[in-house]
Design a protein around this motif. Structure first.
Motif, PDB file in Angstrom:
ATOM      1  N   UNK A   1      40.127  33.508  31.065  1.00 27.59           N
ATOM      2  CA  UNK A   1      41.175  34.527  30.931  1.00 27.59           C
ATOM      3  C   UNK A   1      42.604  33.979  30.930  1.00 27.59           C
ATOM      4  N   UNK A   2      42.792  32.750  31.401  1.00 28.45           N
ATOM      5  CA  UNK A   2      44.138  32.161  31.439  1.00 28.45           C
ATOM      6  C   UNK A   2      44.374  31.218  30.257  1.00 28.45           C
ATOM      7  N   UNK A   3      43.489  31.271  29.271  1.00 31.16           N
ATOM      8  CA  UNK A   3      43.510  30.471  28.039  1.00 31.16           C
ATOM      9  C   UNK A   3      43.305  28.981  28.295  1.00 31.16           C
ATOM     10  N   UNK A   4      42.780  28.623  29.466  1.00 30.87           N
ATOM     11  CA  UNK A   4      42.332  27.255  29.677  1.00 30.87           C
ATOM     12  C   UNK A   4      40.939  27.118  29.068  1.00 30.87           C
ATOM     13  N   UNK A   5      40.568  25.913  28.656  1.00 32.06           N
ATOM     14  CA  UNK A   5      39.257  25.705  28.051  1.00 32.06           C
ATOM     15  C   UNK A   5      38.177  25.865  29.112  1.00 32.06           C
ATOM     16  N   UNK A   6      37.195  26.684  28.806  1.00 31.06           N
ATOM     17  CA  UNK A   6      36.167  27.064  29.772  1.00 31.06           C
ATOM     18  C   UNK A   6      35.027  26.046  29.793  1.00 31.06           C
ATOM     19  N   UNK A   7      34.566  25.726  30.989  1.00 31.64           N
ATOM     20  CA  UNK A   7      33.390  24.873  31.171  1.00 31.64           C
ATOM     21  C   UNK A   7      32.543  25.454  32.294  1.00 31.64           C
ATOM     22  N   UNK A   8      31.354  24.909  32.470  1.00 28.78           N
ATOM     23  CA  UNK A   8      30.555  25.272  33.636  1.00 28.78           C
ATOM     24  C   UNK A   8      31.229  24.701  34.881  1.00 28.78           C
ATOM     25  N   UNK A   9      30.934  25.259  36.067  1.00 25.44           N
ATOM     26  CA  UNK A   9      31.543  24.726  37.297  1.00 25.44           C
ATOM     27  C   UNK A   9      31.242  23.233  37.468  1.00 25.44           C
TER      28      UNK A   9
ATOM     29  N   UNK B   1      42.087  17.531  32.189  1.00 24.65           N
ATOM     30  CA  UNK B   1      43.513  17.690  32.476  1.00 24.65           C
ATOM     31  C   UNK B   1      43.973  19.133  32.472  1.00 24.65           C
ATOM     32  N   UNK B   2      45.262  19.313  32.181  1.00 23.20           N
ATOM     33  CA  UNK B   2      45.873  20.640  32.233  1.00 23.20           C
ATOM     34  C   UNK B   2      45.226  21.615  31.258  1.00 23.20           C
ATOM     35  N   UNK B   3      44.675  21.118  30.164  1.00 25.00           N
ATOM     36  CA  UNK B   3      43.992  21.975  29.189  1.00 25.00           C
ATOM     37  C   UNK B   3      42.756  22.619  29.821  1.00 25.00           C
ATOM     38  N   UNK B   4      42.251  21.991  30.862  1.00 29.50           N
ATOM     39  CA  UNK B   4      41.066  22.466  31.578  1.00 29.50           C
ATOM     40  C   UNK B   4      41.432  23.317  32.794  1.00 29.50           C
TER      41      UNK B   4
ATOM     42  N   UNK C   1      35.961  13.288  12.864  1.00 26.97           N
ATOM     43  CA  UNK C   1      34.575  13.306  12.416  1.00 26.97           C
ATOM     44  C   UNK C   1      33.987  11.891  12.508  1.00 26.97           C
ATOM     45  N   UNK C   2      32.725  11.805  12.826  1.00 25.67           N
ATOM     46  CA  UNK C   2      32.070  10.511  12.934  1.00 25.67           C
ATOM     47  C   UNK C   2      32.084   9.920  14.333  1.00 25.67           C
ATOM     48  N   UNK C   3      32.733  10.625  15.277  1.00 28.80           N
ATOM     49  CA  UNK C   3      32.714  10.169  16.664  1.00 28.80           C
ATOM     50  C   UNK C   3      31.528  10.782  17.397  1.00 28.80           C
ATOM     51  N   UNK C   4      30.981  10.037  18.336  1.00 28.83           N
ATOM     52  CA  UNK C   4      29.834  10.535  19.103  1.00 28.83           C
ATOM     53  C   UNK C   4      30.251  11.616  20.096  1.00 28.83           C
ATOM     54  N   UNK C   5      31.436  11.488  20.651  1.00 24.60           N
ATOM     55  CA  UNK C   5      31.943  12.489  21.587  1.00 24.60           C
ATOM     56  C   UNK C   5      33.439  12.676  21.337  1.00 24.60           C
ATOM     57  N   UNK C   6      33.918  13.883  21.635  1.00 24.00           N
ATOM     58  CA  UNK C   6      35.345  14.214  21.526  1.00 24.00           C
ATOM     59  C   UNK C   6      35.818  14.747  22.873  1.00 24.00           C
ATOM     60  N   UNK C   7      36.939  14.263  23.339  1.00 20.35           N
ATOM     61  CA  UNK C   7      37.539  14.767  24.578  1.00 20.35           C
ATOM     62  C   UNK C   7      38.895  15.381  24.249  1.00 20.35           C
ATOM     63  N   UNK C   8      39.062  16.649  24.585  1.00 18.07           N
ATOM     64  CA  UNK C   8      40.328  17.346  24.395  1.00 18.07           C
ATOM     65  C   UNK C   8      41.166  17.197  25.664  1.00 18.07           C
ATOM     66  N   UNK C   9      42.349  16.617  25.523  1.00 17.13           N
ATOM     67  CA  UNK C   9      43.256  16.438  26.657  1.00 17.13           C
ATOM     68  C   UNK C   9      44.679  16.721  26.185  1.00 17.13           C
TER      69      UNK C   9
ATOM     70  N   UNK D   1      31.978  24.630  25.495  1.00 20.11           N
ATOM     71  CA  UNK D   1      30.922  25.404  24.829  1.00 20.11           C
ATOM     72  C   UNK D   1      30.535  24.790  23.491  1.00 20.11           C
ATOM     73  N   UNK D   2      31.341  23.877  22.968  1.00 23.16           N
ATOM     74  CA  UNK D   2      31.050  23.206  21.695  1.00 23.16           C
ATOM     75  C   UNK D   2      30.273  21.919  21.960  1.00 23.16           C
ATOM     76  N   UNK D   3      29.279  21.650  21.159  1.00 22.08           N
ATOM     77  CA  UNK D   3      28.429  20.479  21.353  1.00 22.08           C
ATOM     78  C   UNK D   3      29.242  19.188  21.253  1.00 22.08           C
ATOM     79  N   UNK D   4      29.044  18.315  22.230  1.00 21.85           N
ATOM     80  CA  UNK D   4      29.662  16.987  22.265  1.00 21.85           C
ATOM     81  C   UNK D   4      31.180  17.005  22.384  1.00 21.85           C
ATOM     82  N   UNK D   5      31.738  18.142  22.786  1.00 22.16           N
ATOM     83  CA  UNK D   5      33.185  18.254  22.985  1.00 22.16           C
ATOM     84  C   UNK D   5      33.457  18.497  24.472  1.00 22.16           C
ATOM     85  N   UNK D   6      34.303  17.670  25.061  1.00 19.49           N
ATOM     86  CA  UNK D   6      34.637  17.757  26.477  1.00 19.49           C
ATOM     87  C   UNK D   6      36.135  18.045  26.620  1.00 19.49           C
TER      88      UNK D   6
END
Length: 497
Positions: free
Chosen positions: A439-447, A461-464, A236-244, A453-458
């Protein structure tokens, strides 16, 4: 690039590997690299081919051809040849944040797309990369260079594998304040605990992490973000979060007797051995022992090979590796022309060691597990396998496997290691950040985007993308960092390729 006639004058030479029966006595890297003068001759072999597929990173026939990072390979090969090591390092770092990692663990997609390799031997590009980065450390070129200007933006990176580290490195150099959270006790993700020490010695990772710390990146270990409410508040308190966080769910084997004692996932086995090695040189015994056991490894990929090499070093009585697919040809088939990735049989270090120690290749092809056999106390005693045949579905064109009746074989085993790949991101992390999945449980993004889909969350890597290579994870991290930077500043001047 290089010497116009270099590929005619000089033969390909690479680092010499310690003999298999000697290197299995330890967990250290086991290659002796060329002197710099000899390495320059390898740079000279880079021909003026006109179209350098080595740096293309294209997808051909569903496979990657050339470097996904688009490394400026001919340029730094030429600089190696002329002995201009500083400029070679600057060119290499322009596209690759971590050549000290890729020079050790990358499968060298660049070399397999090398024009020299069409009729002869490819340029030893991976060895040249190793020489450039290690010379840079030896001469101080790779020393910390903190950014001169800081923004007031804060970014949290969850996960410290190659993608997360690339994101952190890029955004820190841009001047943002970056904190990396890692759930393990050491930084590096699968670089640290998923790759054995003999492939990537851990002081190499620690050396780079120290430099990143000196440059301003903050690292927090033992922080399993998303596991509980307290850990979630850390970001909390970060401007952006990146999930890797990687594709951390290992694929299981559903066969009778799966509950037998003595069956482990490869990632848990490898992590336990490496952690014990780093903590106590294996003295604490906090790992799954293979000593005097008959070991069966399920899976024919790199992780399976790592299990073979590790089990041998731990004193396994025997090692067998089960592979569902047929044995690949020893040379390129006509249907697999250059510059496609060569679908040929590779005998890696662990398999070489098994051949030297036990007298035969450990791999059994076109087979799968039918049953895990256990004794009355639930302990694993054997594995029953069955041979497979592959048939093409007339309607879909897909190849389907079929068991061959009467082909069952029982293999004695007290330890089974499942190295069958990974299935995607872990649910507790994606639930905590409320991001959509594919469908493969990878985190979904636009092409062509890393915004979830969550605001300010990117995500990167393999999670993507699902399980892939270290070099591709670094590329993902670099591209994701640029998008994060644009979202923070309204523009980005980051160099990606």
């Amino acid at each position: 690039m290089g010497k116009p006639t270099g590929f005619l004058e000089y033969h390909r030479e690479t680092s010499a590997a310690e003999a298999p029966l000697e290197r299995i006595k330890h967990f250290h890297e086991f290659h002796s690299h060329l002197p710099m003068e000899e390495q320059q001759k390898q740079g000279a072999r880079c021909m003026e081919c006109g179209v350098p597929f080595c740096q293309s990173g294209m997808t051909i026939a569903g496979m990657t051809s050339g470097c996904p990072l688009h490394n400026l390979v001919p340029e730094w090969n030429d600089l190696v040849y002329t002995g201009n090591w500083e400029r070679a390092y600057n060119r290499l770092k322009k596209t690759n944040n971590f050549p000290e990692f890729t020079a050790r663990v990358c499968p060298a997609l660049c070399e397999n797309a090398c024009t020299c390799g069409l009729y002869g031997e490819a340029v030893a590009t991976k060895e040249n990369e190793y020489a450039i980065i290690e010379n840079a450390y030896a001469t101080g070129l790779a020393a910390a260079k903190p950014p001169k200007v800081r923004t007031n933006k804060k970014v949290a990176v969850v996960g410290s594998g190659p993608a997360g580290l690339a994101v952190a490195d890029q955004l820190n150099q841009r001047g943002h304040h970056v904190t990396v959270f890692e759930r393990s006790d050491r930084i590096g993700g699968l670089l640290m605990y998923g790759i054995p020490n003999m492939k990537l010695e851990k002081q190499i990772i620690e050396r780079k992490i120290k430099i990143m710390e000196e440059e301003g990146v903050q690292f927090v270990t033992n922080a399993d973000i998303g596991k509980d409410a307290k850990s979630k508040k850390l970001v909390e308190g970060f401007d952006r979060i990146v999930l890797a966080c990687g594709a951390s769910n290992p694929r299981d084997i559903n066969a009778a007797g799966r509950d037998a004692k003595g069956i482990y996932f490869a990632v848990d086995f490898l992590k336990g051995v490496t952690k014990s090695l780093l903590d106590s040189e294996l003295a604490d015994k906090n790992y799954v022992s293979a000593k005097d056991k008959n070991v069966v490894v399920i899976g024919g990929g790199d992780t399976g090979n790592d299990c073979v090499g590790t089990a041998i070093r731990l004193g396994a009585k025997s090692v067998v590796q089960i592979e569902m697919m047929p044995k690949a040809p020893d040379t390129r088939a006509d249907s697999n022309p250059w510059p496609e990735w060569p679908k040929v049989c590779k005998t890696d270090y662990g398999q070489e060691e098994a051949i030297a120690l036990f007298g035969h290749d450990p791999r059994i092809y076109e087979s799968t597990v039918k049953e895990f056999i256990k004794d009355q106390n639930g302990n694993l005693t054997a594995v029953k396998i069955v041979k497979l045949t592959w048939e093409k579905d007339a309607e879909t064109g897909r190849m389907n496997r079929k068991e061959i009746a009467g082909s069952e074989q029982t293999i004695e085993a007290q330890l089974v290691l499942i190295a069958a790949g990974f299935l995607g991101s872990q649910k507790y992390v994606t639930d905590a950040f409320e991001v959509e999945l594919d469908p493969r449980t990878n985190v979904k993004t636009k092409p062509d985007s890393f915004q979830t889909s969550a605001e300010n969350v990117f995500v990167a890597g393999d999670m993507h993308t699902g399980q892939s290579l270290v070099v591709k994870a670094i590329r993902q991290g670099r591209e994701c960092a640029r998008e994060v930077d644009e979202s923070l500043m309204g523009y980005s001047n980051m160099y990606i390729q």
